[in-house]
Structure formats: C-alpha cells, structure tokens
Design a protein around this motif. Structure first.
Motif, short mmCIF file in Angstrom:
data_model
loop_
_atom_site.label_atom_id
_atom_site.label_comp_id
_atom_site.label_asym_id
_atom_site.label_seq_id
_atom_site.Cartn_x
_atom_site.Cartn_y
_atom_site.Cartn_z
N LEU A 132 0.75 -1.48 -0.07
CA LEU A 132 -0.10 -0.04 0.01
C LEU A 132 0.94 1.02 0.22
CD1 LEU A 132 -2.93 -1.06 2.56
CD2 LEU A 132 -3.19 -0.84 0.36
N LEU A 133 1.61 1.38 0.49
CA LEU A 133 3.21 2.50 0.40
C LEU A 133 3.14 3.04 -0.37
CD1 LEU A 133 4.13 4.58 1.91
CD2 LEU A 133 5.95 2.72 2.52
N ALA A 134 3.89 1.68 -0.94
CA ALA A 134 3.85 1.98 -2.53
C ALA A 134 3.67 2.56 -3.76
CB ALA A 134 4.65 0.64 -3.33
N ARG A 135 1.74 2.28 -3.46
CA ARG A 135 1.27 2.20 -4.01
C ARG A 135 0.89 3.40 -4.01
NH1 ARG A 135 -5.24 1.61 -2.08
NH2 ARG A 135 -4.07 3.18 -0.81
N ASP A 136 0.50 4.33 -2.88
CA ASP A 136 0.27 5.77 -2.63
C ASP A 136 1.71 6.72 -3.11
OD1 ASP A 136 -2.15 4.70 -1.32
OD2 ASP A 136 -1.50 4.99 1.12
N VAL A 137 2.65 5.81 -2.61
CA VAL A 137 3.47 6.86 -3.28
C VAL A 137 3.29 7.21 -5.56
CG1 VAL A 137 6.03 6.87 -4.28
CG2 VAL A 137 5.61 5.84 -1.83
N ARG A 138 2.98 5.79 -5.73
CA ARG A 138 2.82 6.22 -7.01
C ARG A 138 1.31 7.16 -7.77
NH1 ARG A 138 4.07 0.42 -6.52
NH2 ARG A 138 1.74 -0.11 -6.78
N VAL A 187 -7.52 19.93 -10.84
CA VAL A 187 -6.04 20.51 -10.37
C VAL A 187 -6.94 19.54 -8.90
CG1 VAL A 187 -4.83 21.81 -9.35
CG2 VAL A 187 -5.07 22.09 -11.90
N ALA A 188 -7.93 20.74 -8.71
CA ALA A 188 -8.74 20.50 -7.63
C ALA A 188 -8.62 19.03 -7.55
CB ALA A 188 -10.13 21.13 -6.93
N GLY A 189 -9.68 18.24 -8.59
CA GLY A 189 -9.47 16.38 -8.22
C GLY A 189 -8.58 15.89 -7.44
N SER A 190 -7.06 16.56 -8.80
CA SER A 190 -5.95 15.97 -7.99
C SER A 190 -5.24 16.03 -6.34
CB SER A 190 -4.61 16.53 -8.83
OG SER A 190 -5.06 16.04 -10.16
N MET A 191 -5.74 17.49 -5.98
CA MET A 191 -5.89 17.53 -5.01
C MET A 191 -6.45 16.73 -3.41
SD MET A 191 -4.74 22.45 -5.46
CE MET A 191 -4.30 21.66 -3.54
N PHE A 192 -7.61 16.22 -4.31
CA PHE A 192 -8.21 16.29 -3.27
C PHE A 192 -8.22 14.42 -3.22
CE2 PHE A 192 -12.40 13.39 -2.96
CZ PHE A 192 -13.10 13.66 -2.09
N ILE A 193 -7.81 13.54 -4.14
CA ILE A 193 -6.95 12.33 -4.40
C ILE A 193 -6.46 12.62 -3.23
CG2 ILE A 193 -6.17 10.82 -5.80
CD1 ILE A 193 -8.24 11.44 -7.86
N ALA A 194 -5.13 13.49 -3.73
CA ALA A 194 -4.12 12.95 -2.37
C ALA A 194 -4.17 13.06 -1.22
CB ALA A 194 -2.88 14.29 -3.22
N HIS A 201 -4.95 10.84 4.12
CA HIS A 201 -5.96 11.30 5.24
C HIS A 201 -5.52 9.41 5.66
CE1 HIS A 201 -9.67 10.34 7.36
NE2 HIS A 201 -9.10 11.66 7.52
N ALA A 202 -6.40 8.67 5.44
CA ALA A 202 -6.07 7.18 5.56
C ALA A 202 -5.15 6.44 6.10
CB ALA A 202 -6.22 6.29 3.88
N THR A 251 -10.73 0.44 6.27
CA THR A 251 -10.08 1.56 5.85
C THR A 251 -10.35 1.09 4.87
OG1 THR A 251 -9.65 2.69 7.66
CG2 THR A 251 -8.72 3.87 5.60
N GLN A 252 -8.47 0.42 3.64
CA GLN A 252 -8.29 0.57 2.86
C GLN A 252 -9.56 -0.32 1.95
OE1 GLN A 252 -5.91 1.53 0.89
NE2 GLN A 252 -5.07 2.20 2.92
#
Length: 512
Positions: free
Chosen positions: A40-46, A78-85, A90-91, A117-118
């Motif tokens: 999950l960490l590797a996925r989150d970094v990507r 841009v706002a969507g990218s920020m929301f996803i990040a 947060h998770a 959560t995931q």
C-alpha cells in the motif's frame, strides 16, 4: 542441508497438523499485514506522484488556456488531484501501525482498522478517485474551442470505458486481496479476545506463510526481480507521451511557426456573395467590434432575451477565448447560406483558423442568436506549414523538456522496480512470493495456466482447491537463471516446466 532434506522439511512442519499453534498464526498474520502495508505504501507513493504530475500539467493549462470553460475543466482537474492526494494521506494518517510494545489484541485491532479503511477506499473509488478526474478532463475537452464533436464524443466514450475498467479492477482487488485478510483478522481477533478456536479455512490460508517463516532460516530461495526494462517499456512511454501531447497542444495554440500568414490587416476586407443586406451590416459590426477588442459593444448588439442569456461578463469571456485561440479576423464573406439552425451564415477567416458565424436577427435588427463553428483545417494549409510546425514542435526547448520527461519515466520505473524487489523466489520447497512472505509448495500446485497482456506472459498457479495465485514469468530478470532454478528444484513432471519455453534464454535465442 541437501535438497532431499529440504523437500522433507515441509512434511515435518506444524502446518501439516490440523491446528498450528496460535502464536504461529498470529505471527503469520503479522507478516501478511506487514507485506500489505508495504504494498500500500508503494501504491500511495505512485498515486501521489501521479497527482503531482496531473496537477502541474492542468495547472499550466489553467493559466495558458484562454477558453473559460476549458480553464474551468483544468481547475476541476487540479482540485480533483489535490482531493485524491488528501484522501490518500488522510487514510494513511488514520491507520498507523500498532506500537512495538502493543499487545496481540491491540496489534490485530490496528491491522483490522487499516484493512477496513483500505477496503472502504476501494469500494468507493468511483466517487473520490475516478469521478473528480473524469469530470475535470471532460469539461476541459468539451470546453476547448476547436475540438470537433467526433473527437469530444470519442474521448468521452474512451474515458468512461477506462474508468469502468479501473473500477472493476479495484473491486476485484478488494474482493481477492483485502476482504479475505479482513475476515482472517476478524477471526484471529475474536479468537484472541474470547479463546474460541479459529475456523479451519482461515488456518489453511495462513499455512503457506507459516511454512515460509519456519523455512526462512533453513531455505534460501533463488530470488528474481522484475526486469527494469520490462517495466520501462510501459513507464517511460507513459511519461514521454504526456510531454508529447502537452507540447503538441502548446504548438497548436501558439501559431508563430506559420510561414504563410499574411500581415494582420487593420481594415477587414469584406467579400459578399450577394447584395449587402441587414445581416451583412450587423455581421460587419460584430467583426469590427471583435477586432477592436470591444466585446461590450458586441453585447450591446444583442436583443434583451439574448442579453439575459449571455450577460456582459460571459460575453467578454467567450470572445476573449476565441481571440486567444484564433486571433483577429482578417476577412469575412457571406452570407454563405443557411448555418446553425437555419440562421444566416458568414465565413470568418482568422489569423489562426476559420470559423462559420451564424446570425439570427429580430425585427429591430438586434441579434437574437449567434453561433460560431470552427472549420476543419484544409489539407493544403497543413501541407504548406508541416515543416515549420514540426520544427517548432521539436524545438530545442521542447526537446529539453522531452529529455526531462524521459528521465522522469526512468525514475518512475526505478521506483516501481524497488517496490517489486524479490518478486519471485524458487527453492526446493516451492515458489516464494510476496517478498518471501508466502510459499506455495510444489505438490500443492496442481495446474499452471499462462495469461498474456501485450508482450507480457505471466502464470496462474492453481491449487487443488481452485485458488489462483498470479506469478511473474517473462517480466523476470535473468531468464537463464530462472530456467536453471526450475529445472533444479521443480519435480520432474511439474506443470510449470512446460512454460520454460516462454523464457528468452541463450539456448532459445540460438534456435532458428
């Protein structure tokens, strides 16, 4: 320890007993959840890197795109990218690992909370991940002047189809990876809290991990990573493709490369196909006010209903977008016949393109409707400007950014490879997966089936129960060593041997 002794090791392990000790089960589950956290960490970094790239690209579009609706689409993206990040971060913050001195129950609760959560993130991936980006990109494409209707419809269909595919892949990952772990954690936690015995199914799912842990100190598998250039085949073109289409859009927007443009005329020369009439008079006023940048004067030509539909600010933004993309009007001609909705049409020749303007007038010669339709680029015009267009597209500045994007693709590929290290291990016991945290015994693999994606061939390892486990095959590095390991350790009639021919070894390359 020789190979025969290694092959007997699994027969002596507690996992062959109907009930392995609880301590081994808990330890096995900890190993499984630790590997899950790494994945999950590797996925989150990507995903965070992708959010940065998307945000930067559409941020550039927001400041360079003149069309208001296209700018709105870029802003939404841009706002969507920020929301996803933000959602991903947060998770992670909400599901920390248990402290080193935590009890078994506390550790299991922490891991169960993380997995739930995931699982929830993947279940709701449509609205927090796919929808914001899809809405932003589609608004951008539909709001960009010059995009033909066929392109807009095709792009929309492809985007929706891609989103549906991504959604289905995420739901499959949730059902195959997260939900089983969630059920096992719930069973372990209940057993730890109440002392009840574990369900045999959950025990069976943990047995390969228990064996892998028991054999870790005595068995050293031959390990293989996914080859760097196998990953680069997909990672680098993806990043370079983003650069190419960004440079293509900038080149199409900036038409300074044109060599056959005439100097901008101060006074527009009007060529009429018939006698001057009231439509031509109003059309001439629209053209003159447009070239003067007096968009408020154009809006004053509207009748009351049209003024309500297009107030001054919206009118100014609309014409500013056209001027930014197409430049000044150098010539108009007409009326040319019926245009949009049967209105009277005029041809407009801009600095950087052609459009058809359709007008509808009321009884007082006020504009009750106006519509602009871009004309297709003439093939002769494309041929005349092909060389300067290519020279501008591949200018040294653009190529410099291309080199940066190529290096970025290599860096992205390297990050992916780092997260997939020790993809496969092969030993006398069986096949080690998930960085050595899971072991499939040779005699438990009853069937092997290949599956293909483009130039990649991987294998499904199928147990007697029907459970399928995916194994990297042709993407692995050192094919000759993979073949040697399988020939050394796999039983003589094992089904995996029939797929050695898929590997590109020195002997296979010599065959005609």
């Amino acid at each position: 320890m020789n190979d025969d002794e290694l092959k007997k090791l699994w027969q002596q392990q507690p996992l062959r007993d109907p009930a392995p000790p609880p301590a081994q089960l808990v330890s096995a589950m900890k190993g499984k959840t630790t590997q899950l956290r790494r994945t999950l960490l590797a996925r989150d970094v990507r995903e965070l890197l992708a959010c940065v790239v998307v945000g930067v690209i559409f941020g550039i579009y927001f400041f360079t795109e003149p069309a208001p609706v296209a700018r709105l689409g870029a802003l939404i993206t841009v706002a969507g990218s920020m929301f996803i990040a933000g959602r991903i971060l947060h998770a992670r913050r909400a599901t920390p690992a248990a402290k080193p001195d935590a009890t078994v129950v506390e550790s299991l609760r922490a891991e169960l909370h993380s997995v739930r959560t995931q699982s929830q993130l993947l279940r709701s991936v449509w609205w927090w991940y796919l929808l914001p980006l899809a809405v932003g990109v589609l608004v951008f494409v539909w709001g960009t002047p010059g995009n033909h209707l066929g392109f807009k419809i095709g792009f929309t269909v492809v985007t929706l189809a891609l989103d549906v595919s991504i959604y289905r892949l995420n739901q499959r990952a949730r059902s195959k990876q997260l939900l089983p772990v969630e059920t096992q954690l719930e069973s372990l936690l209940r057993s730890a809290e109440t002392g009840e015995p574990l369900d045999e199914t959950h025990v069976a799912n943990l047995r390969p991990i228990i064996l892998s842990m028991a054999a870790a100190d005595q068995v050293k598998p031959v390990e293989f990573k996914v080859a760097f250039w196998q990953l680069a085949i997909y990672g680098v073109p993806g990043i370079v493709g983003i650069w190419f289409f960004l440079m293509l859009d900038l080149t199409m927007t900036n038409k300074d490369w044109k060599t056959n443009e005439q100097p901008v005329a101060t006074v527009v020369q009007a060529v009429y196909t018939g006698e001057t009439n009231r439509y031509s008079v109003v059309a001439r006023k629209v053209v003159d006010f447009f070239n003067a940048g007096d968009y408020a004067a154009v809006q004053r030509l509207y009748n009351p209903d049209m003024s309500k539909f297009s107030p001054p600010k919206e009118t100014a933004d609309f014409y500013t977008g056209i001027a930014g993309r197409y430049g000044r009007i150098e010539k108009f001609h007409g009326p040319t016949g019926n245009g949009y909705r049967g209105w009277t049409a005029f041809g407009l020749d801009y600095q950087h393109g052609e459009m058809t303007m359709s007008l509808a007038l009321d009884a007082d010669d006020r504009i009750s409707g106006i519509y602009f339709q871009p004309e297709p680029i003439r093939h002769a015009n494309m041929k005349d400007n092909l060389k300067p267009f290519l020279l501008h597209l591949f200018s040294w500045r653009h190529l410099l950014w291309g080199g940066v994007s190529f290096l970025g693709g290599l860096l992205y590929t390297w990050l992916i490879q780092k997260t997939t290290r020790r993809a496969v291990g092969i030993s006398a016991l069986g096949i080690h997966l998930q960085n050595g945290n899971s072991l499939l015994l040779w005699d438990e693999i009853k069937e092997v089936r290949p599956f293909r994606f483009l130039n990649i061939r991987n294998l499904w390892l199928i147990a007697e129960s029907g459970e399928e486990t995916r194994m990297h095959w042709t993407p692995l590095e050192r094919h000759s060593d993979v073949q040697a390991a399988v020939e050394k350790f796999a039983p003589a009639n094992h089904p995996i041997r029939q797929y050695l021919s898929l590997l590109r070894t020195k002997s296979s390359r010599k065959k005609p």
